[in-house]
Scaffold this active site. Structure first.
Site, PDB file in Angstrom:
ATOM      1  CB  THR A  35       9.227  -2.016  -6.823  1.00 22.30           C
ATOM      2  OG1 THR A  35       8.830  -1.924  -8.196  1.00 22.30           O
ATOM      3  CG2 THR A  35       8.932  -0.704  -6.125  1.00 22.30           C
ATOM      4  CG  ASP A  36      10.319  -7.088  -4.712  1.00 25.58           C
ATOM      5  OD1 ASP A  36       9.133  -6.681  -4.793  1.00 25.58           O
ATOM      6  OD2 ASP A  36      10.793  -7.529  -3.657  1.00 25.58           O
ATOM      7  CB  ALA A  37       8.190  -9.912  -8.807  1.00 23.28           C
ATOM      8  CG  LEU A  40       7.187  -5.511  -1.063  1.00 22.72           C
ATOM      9  CD1 LEU A  40       7.548  -6.625  -0.097  1.00 22.72           C
ATOM     10  CD2 LEU A  40       6.223  -4.530  -0.431  1.00 22.72           C
TER      11      LEU A  40
END
Length: 161
Positions: A35-37, A40
């Protein structure tokens, strides 16, 4: 067929997914590292998921990429890839990847894939990848007949060119 690797222990056989209705089906979980920040799935990871599913799709029909390299000095290289992102996936989601071959020639193969939320049956992304068979010097090469024949379980969707 082409350098089948060691037989998997029974408890590991399901890791490759299964062939059903002319398509390969495989499940994977979204981990924190994916996931990203914003929490997601990072966009590029869908290509990684798709690569894993394509590899397992071939493995289930006894086409092993290490065997192709070792025995035939051949490999597959991605010539073109596209991703159509529909909905985001999140941490801990269970994803189902479906893969099927749509076009095949003696040198290239097109595989279409869908990434779905497994529990909600919601389309997350669609991926289309065209791979070419190359020799280890990077030149286009004819796909072995054994590889073309191995694609038979996916032939329901296959257009030969």
């Amino acid at each position: 067929m082409i350098a089948a690797l060691q037989e998997l222990p029974a408890e590991a056989r399901g890791l490759s997914g299964r062939i059903e209705d002319g398509a390969h089906r495989m499940w994977m979980r979204v981990y924190y590292e994916d996931t990203d920040a914003a929490g997601l799935v990072y966009y590029a990871n869908y290509l990684r998921y798709a690569e894993r599913a394509r590899t397992e799709m071939l493995r289930l029909v006894d086409v092993h990429q290490r065997g192709l390299m070792a025995e035939r000095n051949l490999a597959f290289a991605v010539r073109n890839a596209s991703v159509d992102y529909r909905k985001p996936a999140h941490l801990d989601d269970l994803l189902e990847l479906r893969s099927w071959a749509t076009k095949a020639s003696r040198v290239q193969l097109t595989i279409e894939q869908s990434v779905r939320h497994a529990l909600e049956d919601r389309l997350i992304a669609q991926v289309a990848v065209r791979v070419v068979c190359i020799d280890l010097a990077g030149r286009p090469a004819r796909m072995p007949d054994a590889v073309a024949a191995a694609l038979a379980p996916y032939s329901q969707h296959l257009e030969r060119t």
